[in-house]
Design an enzyme around this catalytic site. Structure first.
Site, PDB file in Angstrom:
ATOM      1  N   HIS A  41     -58.820  -9.266  81.987  1.00 27.32           N
ATOM      2  CA  HIS A  41     -59.986 -10.048  81.689  1.00 27.32           C
ATOM      3  C   HIS A  41     -59.866 -10.722  83.382  1.00 27.32           C
ATOM      4  CE1 HIS A  41     -59.688  -8.951  77.801  1.00 27.32           C
ATOM      5  NE2 HIS A  41     -61.194  -9.131  77.640  1.00 27.32           N
TER       6      HIS A  41
ATOM      7  N   HIS B 122     -68.475 -12.982  80.925  1.00 30.42           N
ATOM      8  CA  HIS B 122     -67.157 -12.955  79.488  1.00 30.42           C
ATOM      9  C   HIS B 122     -66.238 -13.879  80.267  1.00 30.42           C
ATOM     10  CE1 HIS B 122     -65.445 -11.902  76.020  1.00 30.42           C
ATOM     11  NE2 HIS B 122     -64.227 -11.304  77.093  1.00 30.42           N
TER      12      HIS B 122
ATOM     13  N   TRP C 197     -83.352  -0.142  56.427  1.00 34.92           N
ATOM     14  CA  TRP C 197     -82.891  -0.296  56.903  1.00 34.92           C
ATOM     15  C   TRP C 197     -81.949  -1.128  56.901  1.00 34.92           C
ATOM     16  CZ3 TRP C 197     -87.740  -3.070  60.214  1.00 34.92           C
ATOM     17  CH2 TRP C 197     -88.566  -3.887  58.756  1.00 34.92           C
TER      18      TRP C 197
HETATM   19  C1  23J Z   1     -61.839 -13.372  73.702  1.00 30.33           C
HETATM   20  C2  23J Z   1     -60.790 -14.220  74.867  1.00 30.33           C
HETATM   21  C3  23J Z   1     -59.613 -13.189  74.824  1.00 30.33           C
HETATM   22  C4  23J Z   1     -59.795 -11.597  74.788  1.00 30.33           C
HETATM   23  C5  23J Z   1     -60.949 -11.011  74.463  1.00 30.33           C
HETATM   24  C6  23J Z   1     -61.348 -12.211  74.133  1.00 30.33           C
HETATM   25  C7  23J Z   1     -61.043  -9.470  74.487  1.00 30.33           C
HETATM   26  O1  23J Z   1     -60.326  -8.831  74.724  1.00 30.33           O
HETATM   27  C8  23J Z   1     -62.247  -9.403  74.200  1.00 30.33           C
HETATM   28  O2  23J Z   1     -62.911  -7.882  73.936  1.00 30.33           O
HETATM   29  O3  23J Z   1     -62.971  -9.365  75.757  1.00 30.33           O
HETATM   30  S1  23J Z   1     -58.227 -10.949  75.335  1.00 30.33           S
HETATM   31 MN    MN Z   2     -63.825  -7.591  74.722  1.00 28.39          MN
END
Ligand code: 23J
Ligand code: MN
Length: 255
Positions: free
Chosen positions: A205, A77, A59
């Site tokens: 995003h 996010h 593991w």
């Molecule tokens: C953090 C900052 C910018 C971006 C991202 C992450 C991603 O693309 C993601 O994986 O969410 S663009």
């Molecule tokens: Mn992402």
């Protein structure tokens, strides 16, 4: 109905297409410019392998950022979705839904900075019908063919990464004026490589996660899906408070 599905699976009349890229130390990760912090990639740390540390078992500990490999972006996010769902709060019901597959791989081969526009989606709807309510828009760019090679996949030069994406206006329209559940892509993130310079920055995003919608990235095998009719199962880990998760993403396709 489920008995019929089982029968169709057994007879190969429903195929399971794996939309997931393999996870290893070679799995590409996004690279953000200074001064932003970057994500670690995926690594395995061995705990035991049939040895004195564990004589009958093998593991590992997994180490990875949440946003590594084929992964799910939860609304929280992004700052626009900060009051929204974290990964564990996404209802399981929303993790199964129809897919609309839009293929711009020829355009992206000719122009790595190709951006999907509202008119492209309207043209697709003219041929295939409206985008599915509660379903994924899966955006085929051909970028999955590069996923074994981080340099080819990120395609960066002095001016930054050059990978296809979606225009700011199209991202806003998809988020606010279509009934989709989220956007799935073959590239390292849902946004274009040049999206740091867009207004707003990273519009997929900003708009989609801000609207409570989801992202799926680094998908494989979209070429094996029909434009409509596939059913996608996206399975992020229910990380409490998490902003996303590596995910196994499967599609059911009637043959
Ligand atoms: C953090 C900052 C910018 C971006 C991202 C992450 C991603 O693309 C993601 O994986 O969410 S663009
Ligand atoms: Mn992402």
């Amino acid at each position: 109905m489920l008995a019929e599905l089982i029968q169709m699976l057994a007879e190969g009349r429903v195929e399971v297409v794996d939309l997931t890229q393999p996870l290893s130390e070679r799995t590409p990760v996004i690279r953000l410019p200074e001064p932003f912090v970057n994500t670690p990639g995926f690594t395995l740390e061995e705990l035991s392998r049939y040895d004195e540390r564990g004589p009958a078992w093998y593991w590992n500990t997994i180490h990875a950022g949440e946003h590594v490999g084929t992964h799910f972006d939860a609304p929280v996010h992004w700052v626009t979705g900060r009051e929204g769902e974290d990964t564990a709060r996404v209802p399981a019901r929303r993790l199964i839904g129809p897919a609309a597959v839009l293929d711009k791989s020829a355009e992206c081969a000719a122009d790595p900075d190709f951006l999907l526009e509202v008119d492209h989606v309207l043209a697709w709807e003219g041929s295939h019908g409206p985008l599915p309510a509660g379903g994924w828009l899966l955006y085929r760019t051909g970028w999955d063919a590069r996923a074994a090679d981080q340099a080819a996949y990120l395609n960066a030069d002095e001016s930054g990464p050059h990978t296809p994406g979606i225009s700011p206006e199209c991202a806003r329209w998809l988020a606010e004026e279509t009934p989709i559940l989220g956007l799935g892509v073959e590239t390292v993130g849902t946004d274009a490589g040049a999206a740091h310079s867009f207004d707003p920055p990273f519009p997929c995003h900003a708009h989609l996660l801000g609207a409570g919608k989801y992202g799926l990235t680094q998908l494989a095998n979209l070429a094996r899906l029909p434009p409509t009719g596939a059913v996608v199962v996206a399975a992020p880990l229910p990380i409490e408070g998490g902003s996303g998760s590596p995910a196994r993403v499967l599609a059911l396709v009637e043959r």
